[in-house]
Write an enzyme that holds these catalytic residues in place. Structure first.
Site, PDB file in Angstrom:
ATOM      1  N   GLU A 184       0.884  -1.178   0.000  1.00 14.43           N
ATOM      2  CA  GLU A 184       0.000   0.000   0.000  1.00 14.43           C
ATOM      3  C   GLU A 184       0.912   1.216   0.000  1.00 14.43           C
ATOM      4  OE1 GLU A 184      -2.825   2.629  -0.044  1.00 14.43           O
ATOM      5  OE2 GLU A 184      -1.510   2.673   1.700  1.00 14.43           O
TER       6      GLU A 184
ATOM      7  N   CYS B 216       4.638  -2.617  -8.445  1.00 14.30           N
ATOM      8  CA  CYS B 216       3.306  -2.210  -8.013  1.00 14.30           C
ATOM      9  C   CYS B 216       3.366  -0.984  -7.088  1.00 14.30           C
ATOM     10  CB  CYS B 216       2.603  -3.409  -7.389  1.00 14.30           C
ATOM     11  SG  CYS B 216       0.837  -3.298  -7.567  1.00 14.30           S
TER      12      CYS B 216
ATOM     13  N   ARG C  91      -3.132   5.304  -9.574  1.00 18.14           N
ATOM     14  CA  ARG C  91      -3.303   4.193  -8.619  1.00 18.14           C
ATOM     15  C   ARG C  91      -4.608   3.453  -8.912  1.00 18.14           C
ATOM     16  NH1 ARG C  91      -2.770   6.520  -2.806  1.00 18.14           N
ATOM     17  NH2 ARG C  91      -2.672   4.301  -2.326  1.00 18.14           N
TER      18      ARG C  91
ATOM     19  N   ARG D  90      -4.865  -4.662  -7.748  1.00 20.48           N
ATOM     20  CA  ARG D  90      -5.136  -3.218  -7.568  1.00 20.48           C
ATOM     21  C   ARG D  90      -3.943  -2.418  -8.111  1.00 20.48           C
ATOM     22  NH1 ARG D  90      -4.888  -2.394  -2.413  1.00 20.48           N
ATOM     23  NH2 ARG D  90      -4.327  -4.527  -1.908  1.00 20.48           N
TER      24      ARG D  90
ATOM     25  N   HIS E 197       3.273  -8.228 -10.270  1.00 21.95           N
ATOM     26  CA  HIS E 197       4.050  -8.836  -9.183  1.00 21.95           C
ATOM     27  C   HIS E 197       4.847 -10.058  -9.644  1.00 21.95           C
ATOM     28  CE1 HIS E 197       2.288  -6.668  -5.719  1.00 21.95           C
ATOM     29  NE2 HIS E 197       1.221  -6.573  -6.487  1.00 21.95           N
TER      30      HIS E 197
ATOM     31  N   GLU F 297       7.257 -11.414  -8.243  1.00 24.31           N
ATOM     32  CA  GLU F 297       7.628 -12.219  -7.069  1.00 24.31           C
ATOM     33  C   GLU F 297       6.560 -13.243  -6.688  1.00 24.31           C
ATOM     34  OE1 GLU F 297       6.707  -9.139  -7.135  1.00 24.31           O
ATOM     35  OE2 GLU F 297       5.333  -8.711  -5.487  1.00 24.31           O
TER      36      GLU F 297
END
Ligand code: GLN
Length: 202
Positions: free
Chosen positions: A49, A80, A107, A136, A171, A173
């Protein structure tokens, strides 16, 4: 590689980045305060976040030292929320950022949780069939002339590089041995070669 990679561990999915790198034989140091950056050969800014991460970065006085290392050419992988931190400008809502990548991001630009998922990526640096996990995710609304677009989701740039900073809206990862993790590890092993290969510069 003569040192660990620093993975910012204030908030977000730093544990997954750590695992992904250790699986490739990279030594990881979790970064929670400025002293943890001493001797690192690269930095990962994870997903999470971005508002919380930015607040904690400032609280721990990590924002300046990380920006200085990136500007000095240390390889950075920003995914991200990490990409949001690196952008030049941020909307939806607006918030300050480090300005390490000349991109403007929105965002949650692909909608909220219900629109999250795995999507095909295309780009000559990626093997066919490569996907990206979007949660998101930020949407890149503008790329500056010094920014190299390495992959797209449909028409949108989602993997970009400027100098030694590699930014992904998704992502890597969270997927086993993702090519973007491989790219970052290759960059760590040869930072100058990777920085020189970028068409942009900073
Ligand atoms: N939506 C988050 C933000 O704006 C980023 C999401 C993520 O990192 N998966 O900070």
């Amino acid at each position: 590689m003569h040192g660990p990679v620093g993975v910012l561990a204030l908030q977000g999915d730093f544990a997954e980045h750590r695992q992904a790198l250790e699986r490739r034989g990279v030594t990881v140091r979790l970064v929670r305060r400025p002293a943890d950056l001493r001797g690192v050969v690269g930095v990962v800014l994870p997903g999470g976040e971005s508002t919380t991460m930015l607040r904690l970065l400032r609280l721990e006085a990590l924002d300046r030292p990380i920006a200085d290392l990136a500007r000095a050419g240390l390889p950075v992988l920003a995914t991200c929320a990490g990409l949001i931190l690196c952008a030049r400008s941020v909307s939806g809502p607006e918030q300050p950022s480090l300005g390490l990548l000349d991109v403007d991001v929105q965002r949650n630009g692909y909608g909220r949780q219900v629109h999250s998922g795995t999507f095909p990526l295309r780009g000559s640096v990626l093997p066919p069939g490569t996907t990206g996990v979007f949660i998101r995710a930020p949407r890149i609304r503008r790329c500056g002339p010094g920014v190299e677009v390495l992959a797209r989701r449909d028409e949108d740039p989602v993997l970009v590089r400027q100098g030694a900073v590699l930014g992904a809206c998704f992502h890597p990862e969270l997927e086993h041995n993702h090519p973007v993790t491989e790219m970052f590890v290759a960059q760590l092993r040869s930072p100058r070669a990777a920085a020189g290969a970028a068409t942009g510069g900073r």
